[in-house]
Design a protein around this motif. Sequence first.
Motif, short mmCIF file in Angstrom:
data_model
loop_
_atom_site.label_atom_id
_atom_site.label_comp_id
_atom_site.label_asym_id
_atom_site.label_seq_id
_atom_site.Cartn_x
_atom_site.Cartn_y
_atom_site.Cartn_z
N ALA A 181 -25.99 26.11 -26.91
CA ALA A 181 -27.24 25.48 -27.31
C ALA A 181 -27.28 25.12 -28.79
N TYR A 182 -26.41 25.73 -29.60
CA TYR A 182 -26.48 25.56 -31.05
C TYR A 182 -25.26 24.88 -31.65
N LEU A 183 -24.30 24.52 -30.82
CA LEU A 183 -23.08 23.88 -31.31
C LEU A 183 -23.36 22.48 -31.83
N SER A 184 -22.69 22.11 -32.91
CA SER A 184 -22.79 20.75 -33.44
C SER A 184 -21.92 19.81 -32.60
N GLN A 187 -18.22 20.28 -33.20
CA GLN A 187 -17.66 21.49 -32.61
C GLN A 187 -17.38 21.28 -31.13
N VAL A 188 -18.26 20.54 -30.45
CA VAL A 188 -18.07 20.28 -29.03
C VAL A 188 -16.87 19.35 -28.82
N SER A 189 -16.75 18.32 -29.65
CA SER A 189 -15.71 17.32 -29.43
C SER A 189 -14.33 17.75 -29.87
N SER A 190 -14.25 18.48 -31.00
CA SER A 190 -12.93 18.82 -31.54
C SER A 190 -12.75 20.28 -31.94
N GLY A 191 -13.84 21.04 -31.96
CA GLY A 191 -13.75 22.43 -32.42
C GLY A 191 -13.80 22.56 -33.92
N ASP A 194 -17.62 22.78 -40.41
CA ASP A 194 -17.76 22.98 -41.84
C ASP A 194 -19.21 23.35 -42.12
N ALA A 195 -19.61 23.29 -43.39
CA ALA A 195 -20.96 23.71 -43.75
C ALA A 195 -22.01 22.89 -43.01
N ARG A 196 -21.73 21.61 -42.74
CA ARG A 196 -22.70 20.75 -42.05
C ARG A 196 -22.85 21.15 -40.58
N SER A 197 -21.87 21.84 -40.02
CA SER A 197 -22.01 22.37 -38.66
C SER A 197 -23.03 23.51 -38.65
N ASP A 198 -22.99 24.35 -39.67
CA ASP A 198 -24.02 25.39 -39.80
C ASP A 198 -25.40 24.78 -39.99
N TYR A 226 -22.56 19.18 -24.14
CA TYR A 226 -22.16 17.77 -24.21
C TYR A 226 -23.33 16.81 -24.36
N GLN A 227 -24.55 17.26 -24.06
CA GLN A 227 -25.71 16.38 -24.18
C GLN A 227 -25.91 15.90 -25.61
#
Length: 402
Positions: A181-184, A187-191, A194-198, A226-227
């Motif tokens: 629910a909290y993944l950027s 992160q979903v597309s490539s894993g 960085d700070a912007r993901s947080d 994936y949404q």
Amino acid sequence: MAVTSDPLISVLLEGRYRVDAKIATGGMSTVYRGLDVRLDRPVALKVMDSRYASDSQFLTRFQREARAVARLKDPGLVAVYDQGLDSSHPFLVMELVEGGTLRELLRERGPMPPHAAAAVLRPVLGGLATAHHAGLVHRDVKPENVLISDDGEVKLVDFGLVRAVAEAGITSTSVILGTAAYLSPEQVSSGAADARSDVYAVGILAYELLTGTTPFTGDNPLTVAYQRMDNDVPLPSTVISGVPRQFDEFIAKATARTTVDRFADAEEMAEDLDAISQELALPKFRVPAPSHSAQHAAATAFHSRPTEDYRAALPVPPPAPQGVKNPTRALIRDPQDWQPAEADDESLDIPAQFAGIDIGEFVWERQRARRSLVFWMLIVLLLTAGVAAAGWTLGTNLGGLL
């Protein structure tokens, strides 16, 4: 008589850290309440799953991440004291936060108004900013990793664990699904993270604080993850009434699908939050710990069970009382009923007729009334003493004349 099935209970890890009671279990680890018998200090013990103990690559990265996080110092971060490996149990020794998790608080109270949400986000962003300055990324910001103490402190926990597991190449499905629910989007597309993901994760967290729900739903966690690749996070004001436009814009920028459109890091996001708080004149708010938490239950279970340990456990504050003595302790579902709490006196019994006013104002009025009462009592005592002295003097003079 019930017998615990957890073989680690009462075990002394590395001859120093006694395992006392289980607090929570996740996909990678189990958290226990423990005691550092050398320093006689209560601690939290995060014991990793035994499957990681035989992976030398994981252990190396686990130790490296623990050292890096232990150097971070910020009120919004749970302190890391030590790390070790006892038999088949890699573990972290951390500051014990007496209270509960933000997840437990949200379940008890539901969505928050802006001033309460800002009070949660400020220390979270402060802790993340310290980490981002040190080149560290959390990767797993979510309500379960935000702790709230009984004293109203908000702290972020679990820095580095996801990275240690992921870089060792042994990421389990439960780790991915637990944070879906909290993944950027990246992160979903490539894993990659960085700070912007947080920043993205904090944006989702802010949305949840204001609305009581996460923005994306689906039949399974992967669908949810994936949404966000093709959909923007909706404005919270479209889900629940009363959300200011400034918070809509704040969350929209934090959760932009393209990283360059987000806040650069937690520090920039915190600065924007402070500007919004000033513009809206948001009142100060002390975040209450959940009344019924796993942490309180673990403390109660430990202190109620018989023990033959060679050292006595330190006293633990009892669970929060059931009775409501302060409006901020009530179990509230309507976000408009979260009251700013500026008073430090948790023992106040606020009369019903004062429920709608600022608590700090009520305390000040009561203190002024007490000072007034003391003043008039002193006046009465002085007058009484004066009359007595005059009577004694008159009596003495009359006696002399007679």
